[in-house]
Each structure stands twice: as structure tokens, then as C-alpha cells.
Design an enzyme around this catalytic site. Sequence first.
Site, PDB file in Angstrom:
ATOM      1  N   GLU A 167     -89.906  88.047 -38.536  1.00  0.00           N
ATOM      2  CA  GLU A 167     -88.889  87.331 -37.768  1.00  0.00           C
ATOM      3  C   GLU A 167     -87.548  87.370 -38.497  1.00  0.00           C
ATOM      4  O   GLU A 167     -87.464  87.637 -39.693  1.00  0.00           O
ATOM      5  CB  GLU A 167     -89.295  85.860 -37.563  1.00  0.00           C
ATOM      6  CG  GLU A 167     -90.554  85.667 -36.750  1.00  0.00           C
ATOM      7  CD  GLU A 167     -90.834  84.199 -36.477  1.00  0.00           C
ATOM      8  OE1 GLU A 167     -91.104  83.884 -35.310  1.00  0.00           O
ATOM      9  OE2 GLU A 167     -90.794  83.397 -37.424  1.00  0.00           O
ATOM     10  N   ASP A 169     -84.406  77.421 -36.721  1.00  0.00           N
ATOM     11  CA  ASP A 169     -83.660  78.519 -37.338  1.00  0.00           C
ATOM     12  C   ASP A 169     -82.138  78.409 -37.209  1.00  0.00           C
ATOM     13  O   ASP A 169     -81.618  78.115 -36.128  1.00  0.00           O
ATOM     14  CB  ASP A 169     -84.057  79.844 -36.693  1.00  0.00           C
ATOM     15  CG  ASP A 169     -85.527  80.114 -36.719  1.00  0.00           C
ATOM     16  OD1 ASP A 169     -86.284  79.305 -37.272  1.00  0.00           O
ATOM     17  OD2 ASP A 169     -85.937  81.153 -36.159  1.00  0.00           O
ATOM     18  N   ARG A 207     -87.560  90.297 -31.038  1.00  0.00           N
ATOM     19  CA  ARG A 207     -86.587  89.204 -31.052  1.00  0.00           C
ATOM     20  C   ARG A 207     -85.718  89.161 -32.306  1.00  0.00           C
ATOM     21  O   ARG A 207     -85.880  89.925 -33.223  1.00  0.00           O
ATOM     22  CB  ARG A 207     -87.321  87.884 -30.917  1.00  0.00           C
ATOM     23  CG  ARG A 207     -88.354  87.575 -32.001  1.00  0.00           C
ATOM     24  CD  ARG A 207     -88.918  86.189 -31.796  1.00  0.00           C
ATOM     25  NE  ARG A 207     -89.935  85.843 -32.764  1.00  0.00           N
ATOM     26  CZ  ARG A 207     -91.248  85.887 -32.525  1.00  0.00           C
ATOM     27  NH1 ARG A 207     -91.687  86.288 -31.339  1.00  0.00           N
ATOM     28  NH2 ARG A 207     -92.098  85.531 -33.465  1.00  0.00           N
ATOM     29  N   ASP A 208     -84.783  88.204 -32.256  1.00  0.00           N
ATOM     30  CA  ASP A 208     -83.934  87.775 -33.381  1.00  0.00           C
ATOM     31  C   ASP A 208     -82.941  88.852 -33.819  1.00  0.00           C
ATOM     32  O   ASP A 208     -82.882  89.230 -35.002  1.00  0.00           O
ATOM     33  CB  ASP A 208     -84.795  87.353 -34.580  1.00  0.00           C
ATOM     34  CG  ASP A 208     -85.879  86.364 -34.222  1.00  0.00           C
ATOM     35  OD1 ASP A 208     -85.738  85.691 -33.189  1.00  0.00           O
ATOM     36  OD2 ASP A 208     -86.866  86.267 -34.972  1.00  0.00           O
ATOM     37  N   TRP A 235     -84.845  67.871 -32.365  1.00  0.00           N
ATOM     38  CA  TRP A 235     -85.431  68.978 -33.130  1.00  0.00           C
ATOM     39  C   TRP A 235     -84.431  70.090 -33.425  1.00  0.00           C
ATOM     40  O   TRP A 235     -83.629  70.482 -32.569  1.00  0.00           O
ATOM     41  CB  TRP A 235     -86.594  69.567 -32.355  1.00  0.00           C
ATOM     42  CG  TRP A 235     -87.097  70.869 -32.908  1.00  0.00           C
ATOM     43  CD1 TRP A 235     -86.648  72.134 -32.588  1.00  0.00           C
ATOM     44  CD2 TRP A 235     -88.126  71.067 -33.876  1.00  0.00           C
ATOM     45  NE1 TRP A 235     -87.328  73.094 -33.305  1.00  0.00           N
ATOM     46  CE2 TRP A 235     -88.248  72.460 -34.097  1.00  0.00           C
ATOM     47  CE3 TRP A 235     -88.968  70.199 -34.574  1.00  0.00           C
ATOM     48  CZ2 TRP A 235     -89.185  73.000 -34.985  1.00  0.00           C
ATOM     49  CZ3 TRP A 235     -89.884  70.736 -35.461  1.00  0.00           C
ATOM     50  CH2 TRP A 235     -89.986  72.121 -35.655  1.00  0.00           C
ATOM     51  N   MET A 236     -84.535  70.669 -34.637  1.00  0.00           N
ATOM     52  CA  MET A 236     -83.767  71.853 -35.026  1.00  0.00           C
ATOM     53  C   MET A 236     -84.668  72.780 -35.811  1.00  0.00           C
ATOM     54  O   MET A 236     -85.485  72.331 -36.618  1.00  0.00           O
ATOM     55  CB  MET A 236     -82.565  71.448 -35.887  1.00  0.00           C
ATOM     56  CG  MET A 236     -81.738  72.620 -36.413  1.00  0.00           C
ATOM     57  SD  MET A 236     -80.462  72.120 -37.589  1.00  0.00           S
ATOM     58  CE  MET A 236     -81.463  71.820 -39.058  1.00  0.00           C
TER      59      MET A 236
END
Length: 511
Positions: free
Chosen positions: A205, A25, A153-154, A22-23
Site C-alpha cells: 500500500e 492515512d 490503489r494509492d 476517525w482518521m
Amino acid sequence: MKQTQFKEPFRPQYHFSPPANWMNDPNGMVYFQGEYHLFYQYHPDGTTWGPMYWGHAVSTDLVHWEHLPVALYPDHNGYIFSGSVVVDWHDTSGFFGGNAGLVAVFTHSEPIPNTVNLYKQRQSLAYSSDSGRSWTMYEGNPVLSDDKQVDFRDPKVFWHRGLKQWVMVLAAGDHCRFYASPDLKEWEFTGEFGKHEGSHDGVWECPDLFELPVDGDQERKKWVLIVSIGDHQDHEEGSRTQYFIGEFDGRTFHSENPADAVLWLDHGRDNYAGVTWSDVPERDGRRIFIGWMSNWKYANYTPTSTWRSAMTIPRVLTLREEAEGSRLFQAPAAELKSLRETLLSRSNLWVETGENPLNNIRGKSLEIIAEIEPDDAARFGFRIHGSKQGEDGTVISYDCFNRRLMLDRRRSGVVDFHEQFGCLHGERLEPVNGRLKLHLFIDWCSVELFANDGKLVITDLIFPLSDCDRLEWCVTGGRIKLHSLEVYGLRTIYAGPAASPVCLASGVEEE
């Protein structure tokens, strides 16, 4: 990595995808010592979302990628969520003994016991002295916490030359927050933006913040704030990305548009969480973007095996002044031209209803560039990944009366894995001086459409049946004039670099 490992059904042949599992962002994109680094949200133990790591790959040309070992692993502070990487040119962090090195600023996300999908999210650091090949977690992690903020986040970090300090923008639920630091370790809150601006169809996000010249004028620059919007069950579009244009005063962002204005980066279904590369040398001059080519509506269910998800092609972002105001334009990175093999080149061609000048072209990995004058046609466009019977395929069409550019993937192949995948969608697009420019990138599981020099972009996943490789030019209700038509086959990136790849940025340039 053996080439045979990249021939699975639907595996893209020139888009970045993980070797396995899985991948999601893209993370930590940075240019350093002749390499573009691409980190990404990665679950190495499955093909659906799970405990997050940072996968890692490098490229010298944005086209051919070398897969490297996992860069960041979960630890006692939590999983490794999204973030950014910067070059600490002057060792403000003290990690590099006076030399330059790479610092990752990311979200540690720790599951809260006895809850479902709730996390304590804090910002942390890791650093590398060997061009990103190995990473050390900072012993003082986390460096930024705020228990009052949900979905905290991010972080995207950059060096502000005028203020001579680091700036961080991160997402906090329904808005962005800004921080400043002299050393990447101690952070001061400076402002916030967005509680009442733009789209709030989902959680905010993956922000990004950068400055661009308007119409190439270096004396007239504006700031761009990119924010992705998470999926919400009430909105059929799912996750997507908006942007704001305005000013950044060193403490917070100020939009030049009305609060209720929403500017979408992409009008397709599958371009999410995209951000731009840091530290691209000034002599290159480009702001280069890449996004996750999927949608949280169905990302865990797409019909691939052993691997899941791909990135968009790299794109160059520019600002242009339009009648409605300053707007982002997107253009494919020039390096992709190194994959071309010419299949067709025509000009000044009239095409009547029922005629197909593309009848003899077959392919699943193609680039098409066309400049069209609609004349008296009612509708025109392409059917890609078409079946022999002409019933199945993905249709890109322009409605000349309603002036809408549409993409129809209802009969694009495998669509039954999610009830909202097979759909028809589009956006209004006005001709320029009576003409439309369409630039398509077609791969084994995707189509990316850049219209009118990238003013309007549509990115969609498709999962065509194995025998669907036909290309058709469709005109109904009249005729159109093709002022120019170019069709290229695109070589796989797994056969090795082309003999003369285009590489616009090389070497090292200090901030």
C-alpha cells in the site's frame, strides 16, 4: 476551534489529529502558495473506519494546523481512498486556463455488490483553482482502470523534469506499477517492481518515489521507493513500512539491494502509510515525511473517545552511506523547536546505578536529547509517563551486552484493548565512537525515538494513566557518562503559534 476541544484523554498536544471522528492515512501532501496541505483518510460519521472521505488541514510551519472543511466526498464512482496532490505549474491538465493549480490523483474505491470487503479500484482526478479550498471532480473519471489488478490503489504522482512528463507509482496487491502521462488524464503503463523483492508479509500500500543526494552530494543521487505493508494475522508486528534504494529509469524502479533484503523505515509498531510532501521549494531542499501513527492490528480499538488517530511528527529524510550500504535517516523537522521550553541542560555527568538526574521533572509533553557513553553499565535508559510508585510507565532502554535498543509498553497504562498491544520490542544498534545518541519526543499518547541521528527510529502509541507524569533515568549494573542531556517541555499547538516559529519554506516556487 476552541482549545477546550483538544483536552480529551490521550489527545496529542503537538501531533496532528482530527477535530473529531476517525482518521487514517495521510494523503495529498503538497506545498503551495506558502501552505503545507495535509489531506487524510477520514470517516466523518464515526470513530472507526468507514466510508472514506478526504479530510483537510493547512499549516505555514508544519506545527500549527488550521482545520478546513472536508475536501473530497464519495460519489457514484465510490469512496475516496488514498492518493496524492500535485501542483500543475504549467496547466498540462487544461483545468486552470493557463495558470497553476492543484490536482488530486486518488483511488475511487467502489464496493462490489454481494461481496465482503471487495472493491473495484480505479484512479481519478479532482482539481482546485483556489488553493485547495474547493474541489471539482473531473467529469472524465476514472482516468486509469485495470480490472486484472486486485488492490489497485494509492497513486503517488510527480513531474519528472528530465522526461517532461508525469509519473505515477501505485500499489497493486503484491507489487508496484508505474505509469506515465503528459496531462494527468491519459496514462501509459511503463513497468512494475516488487513481486519478488522485499517483504510480502501483507498487502502492498501507499507507495512513494523520490530522489535524494547521498551524504548531501548533489552529484550523487539515488532513488527511494517507500512501500507500506498491511497487517497479516501471522505477523505480530502488524502493519509497517519498508523502503528500497536504487534507480528509476523513467519507466520502472531497480533496487540496488538483494531481492530478499528488507529495509524497515521504522522499528516501532505505529508508523504506517507515510509519504512525503510534494513541491517543497528547492531553496528549502528537504524531503519531508509524515505517517499515520497507528497499526491496523488495533487501530479501531484504541481507547480514545470522540476522535481516533494521530500523525507522527514531520520528519526530514536523508540518505547516508553506511558500511552496509545506503540507508535512510530521519530527523525531526526543525520547526518543532519553536515549541520548546528548557527544563534541564547538563553535560559531563556520571550517573551510577540507582541515581536519577531527572527526578524533579514532571510532564507529559517533552523532548529529550542525550548523548551517552555506556562505560560499564549493563543497561540504561528512560522511564516515561511513570507512576508515583515507579511500577508503571513506558521504558526505553539499551542492553549494552546485546547492543539492542528496546521499548517496553507492557505497563504503559491502558493496554488491555488488544492482546498484542502491550509488548516489548526492539532492534540492534551499535554505538558510534563508543557513544549513543537518543532523541525522544513524548506526547500524551505517543513516544518517538530517534537514535544515532535517526539511523534507527521507533514510534509507538502509549495510553498512560492520568496521574503518570514522572520521568526517570535508569541505570543498572554499573555507570554511564552523560556527555550531554537536554530536556524540554513542549507547548501545546492549541494555544496559538509561538512568537517566533521556525518556518524554512515560504512563498511560491515554480517547478
